[in-house]
Design an enzyme around this catalytic site. Sequence first.
Site: not given
Length: 465
Positions: A160, A281, A287, A294
Amino acid sequence: MSNETNQQWGGRFSEPTDAFVARFTASVDFDRRLYKQDIQGSIAHARMLEKVGVLTEKERDDIIRGLGEIRIEIERGEFEWSVELEDVHMNIEAALTKKIGITGKKLHTGRSRNDQVATDIRLYMRDEIDLVLSEISRLQHGLLELAEREADTIMPGFTHLQTAQPVTFGHHLMAWFEMLSRDYERFADCRKRVNVMPLGAAALAGTTYPIDRAYTAELLQFDTPAGNSLDAVSDRDFAIEFCAAASVLLMHMTRMSEELVLWTSAQFNFINLPDRFCTGSSIMPQKKNPDVPELVRGKSGRVYGHLMSLLTLMKSQPLAYNKDNQEDKEPLFDAVDTVKGCLRAFADMVPAIEARKDDMREAARRGFSTATDLADYLVRKGVPFRDAHEIVGQSVAYGIKSGKDLSEMTLEELQQFSDTIADDVFDVLTLEGSVAARNHIGGTAPDQVRAAVDRGRELLASRGD
Ligand code: ARG
């Protein structure tokens, strides 16, 4: 000739094909990717036709030479593809006839584009499956290397997505290895059904020429000629199977990707991905984004979509060939490209993953991950499991209040909840003790991870990788 656009069947037609329809029904823009297989299949067909006496040796040799030249022209970018000639097959055949004259027109004897295209796709897929298999193996090699390096590294195991029990990072990586072993088998199994030869089925019913299909199959290294001509030209189940295997593989890779994305976040901080696999970024200077996992996660959508496309394409098609099947190529090609791209990116990236061992360990420590070990300890001392569960639950509640992990409590503190607890309890409350105790095949103990890595090496060696 009344039909300028399609000389191949002009005889029966009284007007040329509508210009838009010609473009709409053409496939050359995408099926030219099959040129190599088309030529390979045609050369084998010509050899067979000579063997059975349909072509002379000279005709066969002219055809083989002409096709060889065409192949070079295509590879040099000098070949002129024509939409009017509809597809890769007719483009190459027309070029051959232009090159060697009337003999070029004999190549199509005892053959149809229906068995030709089905053969081309199978030859293409056979090669691509071999590339996919070797990329899966390369990724698995990387996982073995990393798992071995991280066999003793402790991290929290989750259910979980809540801290459950400590595991070793190597064990976690070997779970990925297992998934990929099954993916490998699925592609290898798909290859068996791909490697069957449609050629000789002709348009649908076979041909009246005395063809030798076993000989053509041998030349093209197919396991066997297809056993039914109607089936051979019509079914694309093997392409569906490929997309199904690819979908399961991508599903697995999305799970790996998701974990990599989580682990690189500041909140987890479990791993570092080298900069060369990340991007920044344009607005936020701090970043560093895990783009590769992804993108792989996102690309799964295409492959699932292609599986749906092909299932829908094949659904309800009456025997035998229907033009619907021309729509098999783009989904299939994109599925192949996507799978190979994702595997390549992962195979390059995985061995370069750096574990932040201290953060992993700290996360396991913070999450009361040895609570089950304490319960098992009590059971070994004769406490029924349900009572042990209750005792440990109370200890954890105390730990949350006092900000202490179980291993940081004193014996007196622990004994508040059960006087069965003695000072040997600390052997089981440590993270190292917890993972080392799960020492059986498939368990998380570092020794078991090393054993799993050995088994993995044997498996890869048995594939010849
Ligand atoms: N371009 C066609 C395809 O990809 C080749 C077969 C065409 N056959 C036909 N009878 N029109 O399926």
